[in-house]
Design a protein around this motif. Structure first.
Motif, PDB file in Angstrom:
ATOM      1  N   ASP A  54      87.002 -19.957 -16.387  1.00 21.47           N
ATOM      2  CA  ASP A  54      88.441 -20.607 -16.717  1.00 21.47           C
ATOM      3  C   ASP A  54      89.027 -20.416 -15.306  1.00 21.47           C
ATOM      4  O   ASP A  54      89.079 -19.422 -14.732  1.00 21.47           O
ATOM      5  CB  ASP A  54      88.951 -19.748 -17.819  1.00 21.47           C
ATOM      6  CG  ASP A  54      88.126 -20.424 -19.010  1.00 21.47           C
ATOM      7  OD1 ASP A  54      88.437 -21.510 -19.697  1.00 21.47           O
ATOM      8  OD2 ASP A  54      87.470 -19.675 -19.684  1.00 21.47           O
ATOM      9  N   ASN A  55      89.710 -21.401 -14.985  1.00 24.02           N
ATOM     10  CA  ASN A  55      90.424 -21.386 -13.685  1.00 24.02           C
ATOM     11  C   ASN A  55      91.992 -21.046 -13.940  1.00 24.02           C
ATOM     12  O   ASN A  55      92.788 -21.727 -14.199  1.00 24.02           O
ATOM     13  CB  ASN A  55      90.607 -23.060 -13.165  1.00 24.02           C
ATOM     14  CG  ASN A  55      91.045 -22.979 -11.690  1.00 24.02           C
ATOM     15  OD1 ASN A  55      91.225 -21.875 -11.208  1.00 24.02           O
ATOM     16  ND2 ASN A  55      91.391 -24.187 -11.140  1.00 24.02           N
ATOM     17  N   VAL A  56      92.014 -19.729 -14.036  1.00 17.96           N
ATOM     18  CA  VAL A  56      93.257 -19.107 -14.245  1.00 17.96           C
ATOM     19  C   VAL A  56      93.633 -17.970 -13.495  1.00 17.96           C
ATOM     20  O   VAL A  56      92.869 -17.220 -12.814  1.00 17.96           O
ATOM     21  CB  VAL A  56      93.288 -18.461 -15.866  1.00 17.96           C
ATOM     22  CG1 VAL A  56      93.179 -19.599 -16.919  1.00 17.96           C
ATOM     23  CG2 VAL A  56      91.864 -17.417 -15.892  1.00 17.96           C
ATOM     24  N   ARG A 111      96.537 -16.418 -22.086  1.00 20.41           N
ATOM     25  CA  ARG A 111      95.216 -16.791 -23.085  1.00 20.41           C
ATOM     26  C   ARG A 111      94.604 -15.643 -23.972  1.00 20.41           C
ATOM     27  O   ARG A 111      94.476 -15.881 -25.096  1.00 20.41           O
ATOM     28  CB  ARG A 111      93.976 -17.475 -22.077  1.00 20.41           C
ATOM     29  CG  ARG A 111      94.673 -18.582 -21.511  1.00 20.41           C
ATOM     30  CD  ARG A 111      94.335 -19.845 -22.172  1.00 20.41           C
ATOM     31  NE  ARG A 111      92.853 -20.160 -22.212  1.00 20.41           N
ATOM     32  CZ  ARG A 111      92.053 -20.755 -21.110  1.00 20.41           C
ATOM     33  NH1 ARG A 111      92.853 -21.240 -20.276  1.00 20.41           N
ATOM     34  NH2 ARG A 111      90.979 -21.110 -21.222  1.00 20.41           N
ATOM     35  N   ALA A 164      95.582 -15.732 -17.697  1.00 25.59           N
ATOM     36  CA  ALA A 164      94.343 -15.088 -18.292  1.00 25.59           C
ATOM     37  C   ALA A 164      94.876 -14.163 -19.317  1.00 25.59           C
ATOM     38  O   ALA A 164      94.383 -14.224 -20.414  1.00 25.59           O
ATOM     39  CB  ALA A 164      93.384 -14.304 -17.182  1.00 25.59           C
ATOM     40  N   ASP A 207      85.216 -17.124 -25.427  1.00 26.03           N
ATOM     41  CA  ASP A 207      86.472 -17.964 -25.383  1.00 26.03           C
ATOM     42  C   ASP A 207      87.130 -17.865 -23.992  1.00 26.03           C
ATOM     43  O   ASP A 207      88.170 -18.771 -23.717  1.00 26.03           O
ATOM     44  CB  ASP A 207      87.183 -17.490 -26.638  1.00 26.03           C
ATOM     45  CG  ASP A 207      86.564 -17.637 -27.747  1.00 26.03           C
ATOM     46  OD1 ASP A 207      86.361 -18.685 -28.416  1.00 26.03           O
ATOM     47  OD2 ASP A 207      85.825 -16.592 -28.197  1.00 26.03           O
ATOM     48  N   LEU A 208      87.001 -16.960 -23.060  1.00 23.23           N
ATOM     49  CA  LEU A 208      87.433 -16.825 -21.997  1.00 23.23           C
ATOM     50  C   LEU A 208      86.712 -16.270 -21.170  1.00 23.23           C
ATOM     51  O   LEU A 208      86.166 -15.239 -21.335  1.00 23.23           O
ATOM     52  CB  LEU A 208      89.008 -15.896 -22.031  1.00 23.23           C
ATOM     53  CG  LEU A 208      89.901 -15.902 -20.814  1.00 23.23           C
ATOM     54  CD1 LEU A 208      90.306 -16.889 -20.425  1.00 23.23           C
ATOM     55  CD2 LEU A 208      91.215 -14.836 -21.328  1.00 23.23           C
ATOM     56  N   ARG A 215      86.012 -26.064 -17.681  1.00 25.19           N
ATOM     57  CA  ARG A 215      85.496 -25.026 -16.802  1.00 25.19           C
ATOM     58  C   ARG A 215      85.065 -25.131 -15.381  1.00 25.19           C
ATOM     59  O   ARG A 215      84.427 -26.514 -15.362  1.00 25.19           O
ATOM     60  CB  ARG A 215      84.612 -24.170 -17.668  1.00 25.19           C
ATOM     61  CG  ARG A 215      85.253 -23.070 -18.786  1.00 25.19           C
ATOM     62  CD  ARG A 215      84.275 -22.549 -19.340  1.00 25.19           C
ATOM     63  NE  ARG A 215      85.197 -21.571 -20.331  1.00 25.19           N
ATOM     64  CZ  ARG A 215      84.642 -20.764 -21.448  1.00 25.19           C
ATOM     65  NH1 ARG A 215      83.245 -20.988 -21.739  1.00 25.19           N
ATOM     66  NH2 ARG A 215      85.695 -20.273 -22.228  1.00 25.19           N
ATOM     67  N   ASN A 270      78.474 -17.967 -21.504  1.00 22.96           N
ATOM     68  CA  ASN A 270      79.204 -19.436 -21.649  1.00 22.96           C
ATOM     69  C   ASN A 270      79.680 -19.551 -23.021  1.00 22.96           C
ATOM     70  O   ASN A 270      80.758 -20.431 -23.528  1.00 22.96           O
ATOM     71  CB  ASN A 270      78.222 -20.424 -21.386  1.00 22.96           C
ATOM     72  CG  ASN A 270      78.048 -20.675 -19.821  1.00 22.96           C
ATOM     73  OD1 ASN A 270      79.003 -20.271 -18.871  1.00 22.96           O
ATOM     74  ND2 ASN A 270      77.102 -21.120 -19.298  1.00 22.96           N
ATOM     75  N   ILE A 310      86.486 -15.175 -17.117  1.00 28.29           N
ATOM     76  CA  ILE A 310      87.201 -14.941 -15.885  1.00 28.29           C
ATOM     77  C   ILE A 310      86.520 -14.148 -14.730  1.00 28.29           C
ATOM     78  O   ILE A 310      85.316 -13.634 -15.034  1.00 28.29           O
ATOM     79  CB  ILE A 310      88.440 -14.072 -16.228  1.00 28.29           C
ATOM     80  CG1 ILE A 310      88.062 -12.704 -16.776  1.00 28.29           C
ATOM     81  CG2 ILE A 310      89.509 -14.616 -17.007  1.00 28.29           C
ATOM     82  CD1 ILE A 310      89.193 -11.576 -16.820  1.00 28.29           C
TER      83      ILE A 310
END
Ligand code: UDP
Length: 239
Positions: free
Chosen positions: A11-13, A21, A18, A59-60, A2, A56, A62
Motif C-alpha cells: 500500500d502506497n501510504v 487506515r 497507514a 488488509d494493509l 497496490r 498479500n 506497509i
C-alpha cells in the motif's frame, strides 16, 4: 491499487495514512490484519506460495524499511516513504490510548511480552493491555481462545516471519479481534531487551547493518538482502 515489488503488493501510504487506515480497519467491523514486509520477507514470500498468499491477503501492507522503498523506486513505481512496523505500532497505540482501546501482546521469549505490557501502559496512558503470551507455544487453539476471552480490540503478533503472517491469516478471525498486526521483533524493543538502530543509521538506510553488527548470527538471513537487489534488477530488465 497496490505497488508490486517482486510479487508482494504494498500500500502506497505515508505513516500518517497507514495509521489512519489502521484505525479505519478497527472501526470497520470484522477482523483485519496488517503486515510489515522488509526485503527479507519479500524473498521468503518468493520461496513460499503460502507465505505470499498470507502477506498479500492482508488488509494493509506497509513497507517496513528502506530496502523495499528503494526496490519500488528502481522498478519505476515509487512508494511515498518507508513505514517501519514498530513506529506504525507506536503511533497506533497513541490513537488507541485516546480511544481507550485494548491490546493483546503475542510473541517473543517468555517474560518479554509481560515486560512490554507494563512499559507500554506507562508510555501510553489510557491504553489497556488486556493480555499477553510468549511466542513459543505448541498449539494455536488455547492461544486463540485466550485472546478471544480477553476481548482485545488489537493484537500485536510478533512471532517472526513468515510464522506471524501465516498465524494471522489462519487464526485472525478466531481471535475475535478487530485488527492484528505482524510486527517481528517489536516486543523485544518495547520490553527493552533489544534496541533499535540509532537515528543516524536508519536515516542513512543502514539499520540492517547496525543490526548485523549487534547480532552477527543474522548474517545468513541477511544474505537475502543482496538477493533481493539481484531480483529487483532482473525484474527491471524484464519490465
Ligand atoms: N519468535 C517467537 N516465536 C517463534 C519464533 C520467534 O515468538 O517461534 C519471536 C522472537 O523471540 C522475536 C521475534 O519473534 O521476538 C522475531 O524477531 P526477529 O528479529 O526475527 O524479527 P524481525 O524484526 O527481524 O522481523
Amino acid at each position: 491499487m497496490r505497488i508490486d515489488v517482486l510479487g508482494v503488493g504494498f500500500d502506497n501510504v505515508t505513516m500518517e495514512e497507514a495509521v489512519a487506515r489502521g484505525l479505519d480497519l478497527i472501526h470497520s467491523g470484522g477482523t483485519h490484519y496488517v503486515v510489515t514486509p522488509n526485503p527479507e520477507i519479500v524473498e521468503v514470500c518468493r520461496e513460499s506460495q503460502e507465505a505470499m498468499s498470507a502477506v498479500n491477503g492482508a488488509d494493509l501492507v506497509i513497507a517496513d524499511g528502506i530496502g523495499v522503498v528503494k526496490g519500488a523506486a528502481m522498478l519505476g513505481t515509487p512508494l511515498k516513504q518507508k513505514v517501519p512496523g514498530i513506529e506504525f505500532a507506536a503511533n497506533l497505540m497513541e490513537k488507541m490510548a485516546s480511544e481507550g482501546l485494548s491490546l493483546f501482546l503475542l510473541g517473543a521469549k517468555p517474560g518479554v511480552a509481560q515486560t512490554a505490557a507494563v512499559r507500554l501502559q506507562e508510555e501510553h496512558p489510557g491504553l489497556r493491555v488486556v493480555g499477553f503470551h510468549d511466542g513459543y507455544f505448541q498449539y494455536d487453539g488455547p492461544i486463540v481462545e485466550e485472546i478471544r476471552a480477553s476481548g482485545a480490540d488489537v493484537v500485536f503478533v510478533c512471532l517472526g516471519a513468515p510464522k506471524q503472517e501465516l498465524w494471522m491469516a489462519k487464526n485472525g478471525e478466531g481471535t475475535g479481534a478487530k485488527l492484528l498486526c505482524g510486527l517481528g521483533g517489536s516486543l523485544d524493543v518495547f520490553a527493552g531487551v533489544a534496541e533499535r538502530a540509532p537515528k543516524f543509521w536508519s536515516d542513512h538506510g543502514l539499520e540492517w547493518f547496525y543490526r548485523l553488527c549487534k547480532e552477527p548470527k543474522r548474517i545468513g538471513r541477511m544474505m537475502k538482502l543482496p538477493l533481493f537487489l539481484v531480483h529487483v534488477k532482473q525484474e527491471m530488465r524484464r519490465r
